[in-house]
Design an enzyme around this catalytic site. Sequence first.
Site, PDB file in Angstrom:
ATOM      1  N   ASP A 642       0.795  -1.233   0.000  1.00 29.09           N
ATOM      2  CA  ASP A 642       0.000   0.000   0.000  1.00 29.09           C
ATOM      3  C   ASP A 642       0.822   1.276   0.000  1.00 29.09           C
ATOM      4  O   ASP A 642       0.560   2.192   0.783  1.00 29.09           O
ATOM      5  CB  ASP A 642      -0.939   0.026   1.226  1.00 29.09           C
ATOM      6  CG  ASP A 642      -1.881  -1.161   1.232  1.00 29.09           C
ATOM      7  OD1 ASP A 642      -1.740  -2.024   0.334  1.00 29.09           O
ATOM      8  OD2 ASP A 642      -2.737  -1.229   2.118  1.00 29.09           O
ATOM      9  N   LYS A 756      -6.487  -5.180  -3.190  1.00 30.36           N
ATOM     10  CA  LYS A 756      -7.196  -5.893  -2.127  1.00 30.36           C
ATOM     11  C   LYS A 756      -8.358  -5.065  -1.587  1.00 30.36           C
ATOM     12  O   LYS A 756      -8.487  -3.883  -1.892  1.00 30.36           O
ATOM     13  CB  LYS A 756      -6.232  -6.260  -0.998  1.00 30.36           C
ATOM     14  CG  LYS A 756      -5.605  -5.081  -0.274  1.00 30.36           C
ATOM     15  CD  LYS A 756      -4.420  -5.538   0.572  1.00 30.36           C
ATOM     16  CE  LYS A 756      -3.681  -4.421   1.257  1.00 30.36           C
ATOM     17  NZ  LYS A 756      -4.352  -3.778   2.362  1.00 30.36           N
ATOM     18  N   CYS A 801      -1.844  -2.835   7.635  1.00 33.30           N
ATOM     19  CA  CYS A 801      -1.713  -3.709   6.482  1.00 33.30           C
ATOM     20  C   CYS A 801      -0.412  -4.497   6.477  1.00 33.30           C
ATOM     21  O   CYS A 801      -0.379  -5.667   6.090  1.00 33.30           O
ATOM     22  CB  CYS A 801      -1.844  -2.890   5.196  1.00 33.30           C
ATOM     23  SG  CYS A 801      -3.499  -2.206   5.045  1.00 33.30           S
TER      24      CYS A 801
END
Lengths: 865, 285
Positions: A642, A756, A801
């Site tokens: 990310d 995702k 994450c």
Amino acid sequence: MLDTFEILTTSGVVLWSKTYSPISPAIINSLITNVFIEERTLPGAGVADDISAANNPPYKYDQHTLKWTTVKELNIIFVAVYRSLLHLSWIDKLVDNIKTIFVDLYGDQLRKPHTTVVECHFDDYFDQQVRELEKTALNQDTRTAESTAFIEQAPISISGDLGDEPPPLPGLLSRGQSKNNYRDLTSNDSTPIATPDTSRPSTPGGHLLTGKSGPGGKGSRRARKAANTPTYQSSGDETSAKKTRAARSAAPKKGRKWDADGLADEDSDTPLDYSAPANGANSTDGISSDRPGAVEEVDQATWGSKTGKGQFVLKDLDDQVHSILASADVKKESSAESSKGLVGSGFSAIGGLFRNVVGGKTLTKADLDKAMKGMEDHLLRKNVAREAAIRLCEGVERELIGVKTGNFESVQAKIQTAMESSLRKILTPTSSLDLLREIDAVASPSALSMQKRRPYVISIVGVNGVGKSTNLSKICFFLLQNKYKVLVVACDTFRSGAVEQLAVHVRNLKELSAREGGEVELYQKGYGKDAANVAKDSVAFAASEGFDVVLIDTAGRRHNDTRLMSSLEKFAKFANPDKILMVGEALVGTDSVAQARNFNTSFGAGRSLDGFIISKCDTVGDMVGTLFSHKLHKNTALVLIDIQNDFISGSLNNSRAPAILPNVYSLLDTQEWPLIIASQDWHPEGHVSFASAHPGVAQFETVQNPFADSSNFVETQTVYPDHCVPETWGSQLEDGIKSRLHNLEGYRTSVQYIKKAQNHSIDSYSAFGDNQYRRFTTLDSELRIHSIDKLIITGLVTSACVRGTAIDGTKLGYNVTIISDATEGTSQESKDAALKELSQVWGVYVMNMTEWQAENPVPKGPSGW
Amino acid sequence: MASSWVDALLSPSPLVLGITVIIALLIPIFLHSFVFRASGLTTLPSILLIGPSGSGKTSLLTLFERGTQAAQTHTSQAPIAVECDLPVGKTASSARYRSEHDPANLTTKKFLLIDTPGHGKLRHHALDNLTNPQNLRGIIFLVDAATLSAGDEGLRQTADYLHDILLILQKRMESSSGKKPKEIPLLVAANKMDLFTALPAALVKSSLEAEITKVRTSRSKGLLDSGIGMEEDGEKDDWLGEVGSKDFKFAQMEEFDVLVEVSGGNVAGGEPVTEKWWRWISERL
């Protein structure tokens, strides 16, 4: 004291030995097999020619310590064996001296071909050396030790014991010692003191001495000695038990002084005379007036005994031995000197060149260095682990130094043959590897033998993903073909799916066994059980059900994870496998040495690996010219979590985030990866994690989100500002990352983008799957396709994450490393807490950029493209 | 000038004459010493000692060399060749018809006994000796008769080794096209008969045969194809002894000119008993 001293040839014949107390031949045999044949020496064992025994690591076996040295040229080995409890500092010296003397005296005989007989009368020389060294050693002992009272007493009590042989010894000297030794060593000590200490009440030590001198000599010295002894004896008789203290304190001091003056020094009388009054002054007894006389006489007695008939030879021997040793020293020095001189070096260089061509050159370390360096480099290039390469080269060097090259044989050729034989030695198994016969012997023992029938147990260990289960199935197939009844045991009670995976294998094998014969069953106890107990139960089960072979599959574990590795010891103890095989990947390359070593030690003392299965050999090729970095990253993927605009400067902007970018860039720029994963949050509008989707809830507060398939479970969801909505700027990867990946993908390496958390109602921290494990991304399969087993995780945000991905990675059996300064949280505390949890609970490696780079040096050459 | 050289050489000067005479005399001597001696006598007939570690090879070697008493020995790391003489009263079979007092008897009595290390890692020394033998007359395979009881680890290892040796000998015979190589007989010398647990020679023979049968069958079970209906043909290369036979017998080796005999004796322990072994050796020489 020494137990045994042996001189033997490499062909196994004992040329000469001296045994004080008999030892089992197994002791020396084990030295030979372990040190010389199987080369299980500690690394760094002497490499130089004719190294002294002090540089060879002592070999310990069954309470004995063995000191050894060799003479390469003559193929002989010198071994001294003594009890490990004793600390004999002079043994090294003894072994070395004996070597010098023996080679000097019998070298010619040893060079004769086609014979094992060496005519040697070495006992006298040996005794002389022992005596001499022991004396100096004792001397040093008394001198070095500060507490005189105790030490002084020690030799006395010994000598007293030595006076009459039977009583057991306190340890410094063995009882098997020849009489000559005592006499020389202790005579001046023992004579005055023997009286009180010994168990014989009536006859004092003096008695012994007269007895000795009786048959002794015939010369004038003997007369003098004979004259001396009676006087002494009388004094001994007079000095009865009560004045032992005085005698005791006096005697050893004498001894020391006398020894200090030299060994065969005839002037030694003077200082002793000098010492005697001092002693007299010290001792407050009235008898002290007797003492000086006693001292002198004792002194002369020993001196005389030295020159007595029996010892006359010894005196000559001393000279001979000393001259041999001295000449050896001189030779050594002169050779050292000659190599220094300009002319000398010139000559030797020419001679060396000539001999290099013609042969007959004695190899030295200098000759070998260059060639060995080349050999080592070659091995490294061929992907031999550095450690193994060095070890191999050292072995060859040890074998070669001091060896003469044959006629017209160059150094290189010699090295090549030596390397060949060394490799052959390493690769030849000590015992036969016929698995079927071993199984037969255990599972169906002959009726005549007393063994009970039991199943043969094979267990397989290894790191994750190397192919343990696959290889187990292959072995099982082989066994089934040979009509065995096999029990496959699932001891991987840790990784989900492992038991099912094995069940699939077994199902297929069963089908096969239907037509090939044999029989196979699966033994499983589900997950979460202790593997060791499962293994133990399965063996018992197999024994009762009449299985021939038990194959145990274990959970994959990283070899440097102490927690998981420690359970192996219990496993080995409980299951007690006949064979423990480790599966290693050919791909892993140099790391395999570390793997093997760690696995080997993990089974505890007395158990080690029995063999290796090398899997995936088809992937390696011959590895010529491959850079290390390639191989290093062969099974490692870089995961970027990310690194999107919204997390850096967008709606979830984080002032800490930009700091990671240079590090991530550097990982992308300087290293090559077989696979790069870039995950992105990819939230539809109105996503469950958006505050806007929960009216009345402020940003960064939590809501309770029931599980999609069962409302019994509720998940706590933190809500954020809208972020990472597809096709917005915020959902894009950071520009630097994006452009780099665009350049790499498809050309330099494969890059996979994982988008995702697309499900409207379930958030997904982990790049592997959503928070409720309802839907998984393609990440795992991508990794498997690329045979990745190690993940390097970087990115944002550490506590969410990155954490989720790392945890799922470990759960799925990957080896996970997080680069701590290539990931950031919203605060230092949250980052630290997350990293701490990951490393301590989940066994994730955390290292920083510097450590990473130190471990994985950037290959030289053009780094950019 | 070149012609002056030629003149000088052709003129009957005493120097030139002398040189020619010396050359003429030296050449035969030279030839004799180099050519004749090098080819002829230097390779003595040799007997090879093989066997697993600890069976007593080196002890036997020293016993044969010294005659009365074996030396103390340890595990060997290197092969050694020793020159031995047949004991008094034994005549080499090649000297059977010679007169007692023939001086040639002295040389026929000599032979080389080659010891090899028995340790698993060092057996290549023995195999090297087998594959290119130099005047090899026979092999003595020593076994420790005390470790050959059924189910013993020693029996398995001994049989393994013996199987390999016999297979090499067999292949040697099979592979040779044209001229048949010289036959190499093998004596299985059951050593350590002085020990209480030692098996008698007959039992040593039968248990080794039984164990070799097992080795043979397990060796033949390599990894097979999983395909159905595969027909195994050929691939009998590594099958020791008679093809298709159920049990292995040493007698089967005769087909390949490998005569195997088994006899007992002991090297150490009181009085060495090596009479049978000596007789075997003398028959081979």
